[in-house]
Design a protein around this motif. Structure first.
Motif, PDB file in Angstrom:
ATOM      1  N   PRO A 146      14.407  -8.025  -9.117  1.00  0.00           N
ATOM      2  CA  PRO A 146      13.838  -8.469  -7.844  1.00  0.00           C
ATOM      3  C   PRO A 146      13.170  -9.826  -7.997  1.00  0.00           C
ATOM      4  N   ALA A 147      13.426 -10.721  -7.070  1.00  0.00           N
ATOM      5  CA  ALA A 147      12.808 -12.051  -7.151  1.00  0.00           C
ATOM      6  C   ALA A 147      11.297 -11.974  -7.003  1.00  0.00           C
ATOM      7  N   THR A 148      10.830 -11.054  -6.191  1.00  0.00           N
ATOM      8  CA  THR A 148       9.392 -10.805  -6.066  1.00  0.00           C
ATOM      9  C   THR A 148       9.155  -9.309  -6.108  1.00  0.00           C
ATOM     10  N   MET A 149       8.027  -8.930  -6.666  1.00  0.00           N
ATOM     11  CA  MET A 149       7.633  -7.527  -6.732  1.00  0.00           C
ATOM     12  C   MET A 149       6.127  -7.478  -6.582  1.00  0.00           C
ATOM     13  N   ARG A 150       5.670  -6.641  -5.670  1.00  0.00           N
ATOM     14  CA  ARG A 150       4.277  -6.697  -5.243  1.00  0.00           C
ATOM     15  C   ARG A 150       3.284  -6.657  -6.407  1.00  0.00           C
ATOM     16  N   ASP A 151       3.550  -5.833  -7.400  1.00  0.00           N
ATOM     17  CA  ASP A 151       2.605  -5.687  -8.507  1.00  0.00           C
ATOM     18  C   ASP A 151       2.841  -6.687  -9.633  1.00  0.00           C
ATOM     19  N   ILE A 152       3.837  -7.560  -9.475  1.00  0.00           N
ATOM     20  CA  ILE A 152       4.158  -8.517 -10.535  1.00  0.00           C
ATOM     21  C   ILE A 152       3.927  -9.948 -10.096  1.00  0.00           C
ATOM     22  N   ASN A 153       4.508 -10.335  -8.955  1.00  0.00           N
ATOM     23  CA  ASN A 153       4.406 -11.743  -8.540  1.00  0.00           C
ATOM     24  C   ASN A 153       4.482 -11.877  -7.031  1.00  0.00           C
ATOM     25  N   HIS A 154       3.817 -12.874  -6.522  1.00  0.00           N
ATOM     26  CA  HIS A 154       3.843 -13.176  -5.087  1.00  0.00           C
ATOM     27  C   HIS A 154       4.500 -14.526  -4.824  1.00  0.00           C
ATOM     28  N   ALA A 155       5.152 -15.064  -5.830  1.00  0.00           N
ATOM     29  CA  ALA A 155       5.884 -16.327  -5.694  1.00  0.00           C
ATOM     30  C   ALA A 155       6.937 -16.364  -6.784  1.00  0.00           C
ATOM     31  N   VAL A 156       7.954 -17.177  -6.562  1.00  0.00           N
ATOM     32  CA  VAL A 156       8.968 -17.424  -7.575  1.00  0.00           C
ATOM     33  C   VAL A 156       9.374 -18.889  -7.476  1.00  0.00           C
ATOM     34  N   ILE A 157       9.625 -19.510  -8.609  1.00  0.00           N
ATOM     35  CA  ILE A 157       9.971 -20.929  -8.657  1.00  0.00           C
ATOM     36  C   ILE A 157      11.475 -21.071  -8.874  1.00  0.00           C
ATOM     37  N   LEU A 158      12.133 -21.850  -8.023  1.00  0.00           N
ATOM     38  CA  LEU A 158      13.534 -22.210  -8.221  1.00  0.00           C
ATOM     39  C   LEU A 158      13.564 -23.621  -8.801  1.00  0.00           C
ATOM     40  N   MET A 159      14.227 -23.778  -9.921  1.00  0.00           N
ATOM     41  CA  MET A 159      14.190 -25.054 -10.645  1.00  0.00           C
ATOM     42  C   MET A 159      15.588 -25.464 -11.072  1.00  0.00           C
ATOM     43  N   ARG A 237      24.912 -17.629 -29.341  1.00  0.00           N
ATOM     44  CA  ARG A 237      25.593 -16.565 -30.075  1.00  0.00           C
ATOM     45  C   ARG A 237      26.559 -15.800 -29.183  1.00  0.00           C
ATOM     46  N   GLN A 238      26.196 -15.602 -27.907  1.00  0.00           N
ATOM     47  CA  GLN A 238      27.051 -14.860 -26.984  1.00  0.00           C
ATOM     48  C   GLN A 238      28.095 -15.741 -26.303  1.00  0.00           C
ATOM     49  N   GLY A 239      28.065 -17.036 -26.574  1.00  0.00           N
ATOM     50  CA  GLY A 239      29.043 -17.940 -25.983  1.00  0.00           C
ATOM     51  C   GLY A 239      28.858 -18.143 -24.490  1.00  0.00           C
ATOM     52  N   ILE A 240      27.612 -18.094 -24.027  1.00  0.00           N
ATOM     53  CA  ILE A 240      27.340 -18.279 -22.603  1.00  0.00           C
ATOM     54  C   ILE A 240      27.539 -19.743 -22.227  1.00  0.00           C
ATOM     55  N   CYS A 241      28.234 -19.970 -21.133  1.00  0.00           N
ATOM     56  CA  CYS A 241      28.455 -21.347 -20.679  1.00  0.00           C
ATOM     57  C   CYS A 241      28.285 -21.407 -19.165  1.00  0.00           C
ATOM     58  N   ALA A 242      28.278 -22.618 -18.649  1.00  0.00           N
ATOM     59  CA  ALA A 242      28.123 -22.826 -17.205  1.00  0.00           C
ATOM     60  C   ALA A 242      29.336 -22.269 -16.459  1.00  0.00           C
ATOM     61  N   PRO A 243      29.144 -21.837 -15.202  1.00  0.00           N
ATOM     62  CA  PRO A 243      27.895 -21.847 -14.429  1.00  0.00           C
ATOM     63  C   PRO A 243      26.995 -20.678 -14.812  1.00  0.00           C
ATOM     64  N   ALA A 244      25.722 -20.939 -14.921  1.00  0.00           N
ATOM     65  CA  ALA A 244      24.784 -19.903 -15.337  1.00  0.00           C
ATOM     66  C   ALA A 244      23.421 -20.156 -14.715  1.00  0.00           C
ATOM     67  N   ILE A 245      22.630 -19.104 -14.676  1.00  0.00           N
ATOM     68  CA  ILE A 245      21.225 -19.234 -14.302  1.00  0.00           C
ATOM     69  C   ILE A 245      20.416 -18.470 -15.354  1.00  0.00           C
ATOM     70  N   VAL A 246      19.141 -18.829 -15.475  1.00  0.00           N
ATOM     71  CA  VAL A 246      18.230 -18.141 -16.381  1.00  0.00           C
ATOM     72  C   VAL A 246      16.999 -17.725 -15.591  1.00  0.00           C
ATOM     73  N   ILE A 247      16.617 -16.478 -15.746  1.00  0.00           N
ATOM     74  CA  ILE A 247      15.419 -15.945 -15.097  1.00  0.00           C
ATOM     75  C   ILE A 247      14.391 -15.693 -16.179  1.00  0.00           C
ATOM     76  N   VAL A 248      13.218 -16.285 -16.040  1.00  0.00           N
ATOM     77  CA  VAL A 248      12.172 -16.163 -17.048  1.00  0.00           C
ATOM     78  C   VAL A 248      10.898 -15.668 -16.382  1.00  0.00           C
ATOM     79  N   GLY A 249      10.345 -14.596 -16.894  1.00  0.00           N
ATOM     80  CA  GLY A 249       9.110 -14.061 -16.330  1.00  0.00           C
ATOM     81  C   GLY A 249       9.150 -12.545 -16.295  1.00  0.00           C
ATOM     82  N   ALA A 250       8.048 -11.947 -15.865  1.00  0.00           N
ATOM     83  CA  ALA A 250       7.926 -10.491 -15.894  1.00  0.00           C
ATOM     84  C   ALA A 250       8.987  -9.807 -15.051  1.00  0.00           C
ATOM     85  N   ILE A 251       9.455 -10.454 -13.975  1.00  0.00           N
ATOM     86  CA  ILE A 251      10.474  -9.809 -13.139  1.00  0.00           C
ATOM     87  C   ILE A 251      11.757  -9.543 -13.920  1.00  0.00           C
ATOM     88  N   ALA A 252      12.034 -10.373 -14.938  1.00  0.00           N
ATOM     89  CA  ALA A 252      13.248 -10.175 -15.734  1.00  0.00           C
ATOM     90  C   ALA A 252      13.217  -8.838 -16.459  1.00  0.00           C
TER      91      ALA A 252
END
Length: 265
Positions: A146-159, A237-252
């Motif tokens: 979930p991009a937002t979860m009440r007990d975790i975050n009230h905002a998310v940054i798209l970068m 190691r997993q050979g991940i390439c574009a197109p990709a996104i990365v989610i960093v934070g407790a929601i992950a």
């Protein structure tokens, strides 16, 4: 699919007059995630100017009269210049064609749709915006994050992570990490080690959950669950390439809590 059937079933579709440009989002890839307005535009357009991230299955939905024109932009690869794309849209509209500018995700979220809308405005060409499901949020949701979860975050940054990893960019990444909110990074792969290091210097812990998703919603999708300190090495190691996104934070970290009961194809 018959365009008239669509029009009869959902009669509120807007007219697509000759000489107009529609800037539309194709979503993350799966044709089932298209909006009906974008499907209507695909069936109606004379010219479809599409980028590299539009799934081939979506292009097959174009009407028989449509001319497909590739105008992709991919980081690190030969790409169409944005100015040339702007001129192409203006030229085809002035030929009294119905022009659909089709982009992966949403045209106004790291899609340069704003630049194209401004160019059309300056040229006196009428346009319409059709939003799409932006790829970062779609990839997260489909992976059980979930991009937002009440007990975790009230905002998310798209970068956007595709900028050159110079001093100014690195300083900006550090500042974004210092906000203390989860970050969804679009186009991260060329700078992934630098971005993760900047996030750590900005205050994110080394063990902060991270999930890397490539080719979301397609048959080529890959998902790697990792952490801030290990993300770059695990992606390599997993050979991940574009197109990709990365989610960093407790929601992950929510992915593992939801995955067992999620219906996934």
């Amino acid at each position: 699919m018959d365009a008239q059937l669509l029009a009869d079933t959902l009669p509120k579709f807007p007219d697509f007059p000759p000489g107009e440009v529609w800037l539309a989002g194709a979503g993350p890839g799966d044709p089932g995630l298209l909006t009906l307005h974008t499907l209507h535009a695909l069936q109606t357009a004379d010219d479809i100017v599409h980028d590299a991230l539009v799934d081939p299955r979506i292009l097959k939905l174009a009407g028989n009269q449509a001319k497909l024109i590739f105008a992709g932009k991919r980081g690190g690869r030969p790409s169409s210049e944005q100015g040339d794309i702007n001129e192409l849209l203006i030229e085809r509209a002035r030929m009294q064609h119905r022009v659909l500018r089709l982009k992966g995700g949403d045209p106004f979220v790291f899609g340069r749709g704003g630049e194209e809308a401004l160019a059309l405005t300056r040229a006196g060409v009428r346009f319409r915006i059709i939003p799409g499901i932006t790829s970062g949020l779609a990839a997260a949701a489909l992976a059980g994050i979930p991009a937002t979860m009440r007990d975790i975050n009230h905002a998310v940054i798209l970068m956007a992570g595709s900028r050159s990893a110079d001093r100014a960019s690195i300083a900006e990444w550090e500042r974004l990490a210092s906000v203390g909110q989860p970050i969804i990074v679009y186009m991260p792969m060329s700078n992934l080690p630098e971005i993760m290091s900047a996030f750590e210097r900005g205050g994110m812990g080394r063990d902060t959950p991270a999930v890397i998703i490539s080719s979301a919603s397609t048959s080529d999708e890959q998902i790697v669950e990792t952490s801030l300190s290990k993300a770059a090495a695990d992606a390599e190691r997993q050979g991940i390439c574009a197109p990709a996104i990365v989610i960093v934070g407790a929601i992950a970290g929510m992915r593992q809590k939801l995955l067992s009961n999620m219906a996934c194809e």
